[in-house]
Design a protein around this motif. Structure first.
Motif, short mmCIF file in Angstrom:
data_model
loop_
_atom_site.label_atom_id
_atom_site.label_comp_id
_atom_site.label_asym_id
_atom_site.label_seq_id
_atom_site.Cartn_x
_atom_site.Cartn_y
_atom_site.Cartn_z
N SER A 279 3.65 30.30 1.99
CA SER A 279 4.73 30.09 2.95
C SER A 279 5.95 30.89 2.56
CB SER A 279 5.11 28.61 3.03
OG SER A 279 4.03 27.84 3.49
N GLY A 280 6.73 31.23 3.55
CA GLY A 280 7.98 31.94 3.32
C GLY A 280 8.62 32.31 4.65
N THR A 281 9.90 32.51 4.65
CA THR A 281 10.69 32.86 5.85
C THR A 281 10.40 31.94 7.03
OG1 THR A 281 9.12 34.56 6.64
CG2 THR A 281 10.87 35.30 5.17
N GLY A 282 10.26 30.66 6.76
CA GLY A 282 10.09 29.68 7.82
C GLY A 282 8.69 29.56 8.39
N ARG A 283 7.74 30.24 7.78
CA ARG A 283 6.37 30.21 8.27
C ARG A 283 5.39 29.96 7.14
NH1 ARG A 283 5.75 34.91 12.86
NH2 ARG A 283 7.33 34.06 14.26
N THR A 284 4.23 29.44 7.51
CA THR A 284 3.13 29.34 6.56
C THR A 284 1.98 30.16 7.10
OG1 THR A 284 1.86 27.81 5.20
CG2 THR A 284 2.01 27.27 7.51
N THR B 95 -15.89 37.05 9.90
CA THR B 95 -14.69 37.66 10.47
C THR B 95 -13.51 36.94 9.87
OG1 THR B 95 -15.84 38.04 12.57
CG2 THR B 95 -13.44 38.12 12.61
N LYS B 96 -12.48 37.68 9.51
CA LYS B 96 -11.25 37.07 9.00
C LYS B 96 -10.16 37.22 10.05
CE LYS B 96 -12.23 37.58 4.11
NZ LYS B 96 -12.40 36.23 3.71
N ILE B 97 -9.47 36.12 10.29
CA ILE B 97 -8.34 36.09 11.22
C ILE B 97 -7.13 35.60 10.45
CG2 ILE B 97 -7.46 35.06 13.34
CD1 ILE B 97 -10.38 34.64 14.19
N PHE B 98 -5.99 36.22 10.70
CA PHE B 98 -4.77 35.88 9.98
C PHE B 98 -3.85 35.10 10.92
CE2 PHE B 98 -6.75 39.69 8.38
CZ PHE B 98 -6.98 39.31 7.08
N VAL B 99 -3.48 33.91 10.50
CA VAL B 99 -2.78 32.96 11.36
C VAL B 99 -1.47 32.54 10.69
CG1 VAL B 99 -2.97 30.73 12.53
CG2 VAL B 99 -5.01 32.14 12.21
N GLN B 100 -0.42 32.39 11.50
CA GLN B 100 0.86 31.88 10.98
C GLN B 100 1.31 30.72 11.85
OE1 GLN B 100 3.60 35.22 10.92
NE2 GLN B 100 3.33 35.39 8.72
N ALA B 101 1.94 29.74 11.20
CA ALA B 101 2.52 28.59 11.89
C ALA B 101 3.97 28.45 11.46
CB ALA B 101 1.75 27.31 11.58
N ASP B 102 4.78 28.01 12.38
CA ASP B 102 6.20 27.76 12.13
C ASP B 102 6.34 26.48 11.32
OD1 ASP B 102 8.86 26.32 13.14
OD2 ASP B 102 9.13 28.50 13.32
N LEU B 103 7.10 26.53 10.24
CA LEU B 103 7.26 25.35 9.38
C LEU B 103 8.04 24.23 10.06
CD1 LEU B 103 7.94 27.06 5.93
CD2 LEU B 103 5.89 25.80 6.62
N ALA B 104 8.98 24.58 10.93
CA ALA B 104 9.80 23.55 11.58
C ALA B 104 9.04 22.85 12.71
CB ALA B 104 11.09 24.17 12.12
#
Length: 160
Positions: free
Chosen positions: A123-128, A142-151
């Motif tokens: 995690s960093g800059t408000g995202r994980t 297959t690899k997929i790269f996912v980000q979620a907002d921490l707030a």
């Protein structure tokens, strides 16, 4: 020691040995091995855990539930899961991607994987972030790269 007492002691010893042998065989069978003893290491039962407060857990929960819904052919549930777990901008982005690629934007494929694994990338800059590894019928991944907002804990990005 009397003859009767010696026979009784021998019988009890034989009975105790039989019970102990049976216990060892039963333990070895339960451990999935032949000829083993109770000193063998037994593999831990699978477990899954998470927290509704964690953005990473939300990514894993979404992918597990979404794949189940798509696998079962339940489009209505898949749509509700998208509405709940994905940010509105990502939902719009996925619709555009799907029109251009004629595939499911969440899975980045036309098929449904047989297995999935979600691994945290930190995690960093408000995202994980997480890497979602999808395993297909032939064993390809297959690899997929996912980000979620921490707030908000909403998924905000899905990339190949």
């Amino acid at each position: 020691m009397s003859k009767f007492s010696a026979r009784r002691t021998a019988s009890l010893t034989l009975a105790a040995t039989a019970v102990l042998s049976l216990a060892l065989v039963t333990t070895a069978s339960a451990n999935g091995s032949e000829g083993g003893t109770s000193a063998q290491v037994v593999a831990a039962a699978p477990s899954v855990s998470g927290s509704p407060e964690g953005a990473f857990t939300r990514i894993a929960d979404f992918y597990g539930s979404y794949i189940d819904a798509v696998y079962d052919g339940d489009g209505a549930t898949a749509d509700r899961l998208r509405a709940f777990y994905l940010s509105a901008p990502l939902q719009a982005e996925l619709r555009t991607w799907e029109e251009a690629n004629h595939a499911d934007g969440v899975l980045r494929a036309q098929n449904v994987p047989l297995q999935w694994k979600v691994t945290s990338t930190g995690s960093g800059t408000g995202r994980t972030g997480a890497t979602v590894t999808l395993t297909w019928g032939g064993g390809d991944t297959t690899k997929i790269f996912v980000q979620a907002d921490l707030a908000t804990r909403k998924i905000v990005s899905i990339r190949d």
